[in-house]
Design a protein around this motif. Structure first.
Motif, PDB file in Angstrom:
ATOM      1  N   THR A 191     -46.974  19.218  26.615  1.00  0.00           N
ATOM      2  CA  THR A 191     -47.306  17.812  26.856  1.00  0.00           C
ATOM      3  C   THR A 191     -48.785  17.718  27.214  1.00  0.00           C
ATOM      4  N   SER A 192     -49.525  16.940  26.450  1.00  0.00           N
ATOM      5  CA  SER A 192     -50.982  16.922  26.587  1.00  0.00           C
ATOM      6  C   SER A 192     -51.491  15.576  27.094  1.00  0.00           C
ATOM      7  N   VAL A 204     -54.648   9.522  27.444  1.00  0.00           N
ATOM      8  CA  VAL A 204     -53.507   9.320  26.547  1.00  0.00           C
ATOM      9  C   VAL A 204     -52.599  10.551  26.640  1.00  0.00           C
ATOM     10  N   GLY A 255     -44.671   3.135  25.703  1.00  0.00           N
ATOM     11  CA  GLY A 255     -44.710   4.468  25.121  1.00  0.00           C
ATOM     12  C   GLY A 255     -43.901   5.496  25.882  1.00  0.00           C
ATOM     13  N   LYS A 275     -49.196  12.663  25.504  1.00  0.00           N
ATOM     14  CA  LYS A 275     -48.259  12.872  24.403  1.00  0.00           C
ATOM     15  C   LYS A 275     -47.392  14.081  24.718  1.00  0.00           C
ATOM     16  N   GLY A 276     -46.106  13.971  24.399  1.00  0.00           N
ATOM     17  CA  GLY A 276     -45.226  15.111  24.598  1.00  0.00           C
ATOM     18  C   GLY A 276     -43.858  14.689  25.107  1.00  0.00           C
ATOM     19  N   THR A 289     -49.389  17.689  32.872  1.00  0.00           N
ATOM     20  CA  THR A 289     -49.857  17.712  31.488  1.00  0.00           C
ATOM     21  C   THR A 289     -50.819  18.878  31.257  1.00  0.00           C
ATOM     22  N   PHE A 304     -39.857  11.027  26.929  1.00  0.00           N
ATOM     23  CA  PHE A 304     -40.810  11.089  25.829  1.00  0.00           C
ATOM     24  C   PHE A 304     -42.058  10.292  26.174  1.00  0.00           C
ATOM     25  N   PHE A 305     -43.212  10.883  25.898  1.00  0.00           N
ATOM     26  CA  PHE A 305     -44.500  10.222  26.099  1.00  0.00           C
ATOM     27  C   PHE A 305     -45.162  10.052  24.735  1.00  0.00           C
ATOM     28  N   ASP A 306     -45.042   8.852  24.194  1.00  0.00           N
ATOM     29  CA  ASP A 306     -45.580   8.550  22.865  1.00  0.00           C
ATOM     30  C   ASP A 306     -46.870   7.760  23.023  1.00  0.00           C
ATOM     31  N   ASP A 307     -47.990   8.499  23.097  1.00  0.00           N
ATOM     32  CA  ASP A 307     -49.304   7.870  23.271  1.00  0.00           C
ATOM     33  C   ASP A 307     -49.307   6.934  24.481  1.00  0.00           C
TER      34      ASP A 307
END
Length: 384
Positions: free
Chosen positions: A137-138, A147, A191, A149-150, A168, A211-214
């Protein structure tokens, strides 16, 4: 050495014990069966000032440390109310207190101490497991924002949390390991999506894939620095987590042992209580011994942590190792004493097997504890 508890700790233990007894395992089991959070018990804990006992007084906390939080968690578990989310809450606030800015502490700590806000903790990933620096996860900087994601897995309490403290990856160090950075993310941020994980564990605290979508968060949500800070922050939370899990295991062991002793003292088959027979009495005595030893290590680890003394990492891991084994042994002996009745819902035993067994595997497995002791204490070659 002084192994006596202070009058303040004795009063804290008695007060929390009274709250636990007033709700009891029937309440805990009912919440689990109905799929709802233990709101009434949570409110009782925080309204009396016990939920934030390890946070500074200036933010509405009790001014104590992990030792005080361990007492709270143990006493609730001893009445059949092992609250997983309270362990999570006991991690997030202190991390923000230690590494956050004055503005961040003022923003989150008062509401966390009062129980008005709940914060989850998200580090676990399916591809990383115990290897936290290997998370994927970044978080990437985008102007004044970040931002994310992951995905995270087995995150407790996302259905009731107002925010989540997310670990992260913001880069890679010279050894190829991830540079870890923590952010506070509101659970209603665009997100961010949660999916409940069906579990065999019967508990009110539910588990989620997150979930981390942007997911975009402002820079003031970053806790502490970026480079070489995240791993230190994580272990400032993970060591207390291990201590508190150990305290919960000791409490559950006490709960089981209390059930077994009462039953063995009343149940008569051959004209005398079954507790008369050494085949019943000795395993229960052994369970008591194991729990007492684990309890000593648990409070030693809490004492070390609160004083910033070296060795807390090993002590916390060993405490969790010993307490998880002791709780499971106590559970097994309690089942054996009760016979078929152990599996009847009215006895309040069988439904706790999943949670009790889980503590041997999480938040750190027995094998990883043994690896740590072998390498760091015994000086044996690193095995992984």
């Amino acid at each position: 050495m002084d192994f006596s508890e202070s009058s303040e700790h004795l009063a804290l233990r008695a007060a929390v014990s009274a709250i636990g007894a007033a709700h009891g395992h029937d309440y805990f089991a009912r919440c689990a069966a109905e799929g709802r959070f233990t709101d009434e018990l949570w409110s009782a804990i925080f309204d009396n000032g016990f939920g934030g006992v390890n946070l500074p007084e200036e933010y509405g906390g009790g001014g104590g440390g992990i030792l005080e939080m361990a007492i709270v968690i143990e006493e609730l578990a001893a009445h059949g109310c092992p609250l997983l989310f309270l362990i999570v809450a006991g991690m997030c606030g202190p991390i923000i207190d230690e590494f956050g800015t004055p503005e961040q502490r003022e923003r989150w700590l008062p509401s966390l101490a009062a129980g008005r806000a709940k914060m989850a903790f998200a580090v676990t990933e399916s591809g990383a497991g115990s290897n936290a620096p290997n998370i994927s996860t970044s978080a990437a900087r985008d102007g004044d924002q970040w931002v994310i994601k992951g995905a995270k897995q087995y995150i407790t309490g996302m259905d009731v949390a107002d925010a989540v403290l997310v670990v992260t990856r913001t880069g890679t160090d010279r050894r190829g390991r991830g540079v870890l950075t923590l952010f506070v993310v509101d659970t209603d941020t665009p997100g961010l999506h949660c999916q409940p994980i069906p579990m065999e564990i019967k508990a009110p605290d539910r588990q989620f894939t997150v979930f981390f979508d942007d997911v975009v968060v402002p820079a003031d949500r970053l806790i502490g620095g970026v480079a070489d800070q995240g791993l230190r922050q994580i272990f400032s939370g993970l060591n207390p987590e291990r201590v508190n899990v150990a305290a919960q295991a000791v409490g559950l062991g006490r709960y089981f042992l209390g059930k077994a002793v009462a039953y063995a003292g009343e149940r008569a088959v051959w004209g005398v209580p079954i507790g008369t027979h050494q085949g019943v009495a000795h395993p229960l005595a052994e369970a008591k011994i194991q729990l007492e030893l684990a309890r000593l290590m648990t409070y030693k680890a809490a004492w070390l942590f609160d004083r910033g003394i070296d060795g807390v990492g090993e002590a916390a891991a060993v405490a969790k190792f010993a307490a998880a084994d002791a709780a499971l042994f106590a559970f097994d002996q309690t089942v054996q004493v009760h016979g078929g009745n152990a599996f009847a819902s009215e006895y309040g035993i069988g439904d706790l097997w999943g949670l009790t067994r889980l503590m041997r595997s999480a938040p750190v497995s027995r094998e990883m504890v043994l690896n740590y002791v072998a390498q760091h204490t015994l000086g044996l070659p690193r095995s992984y």
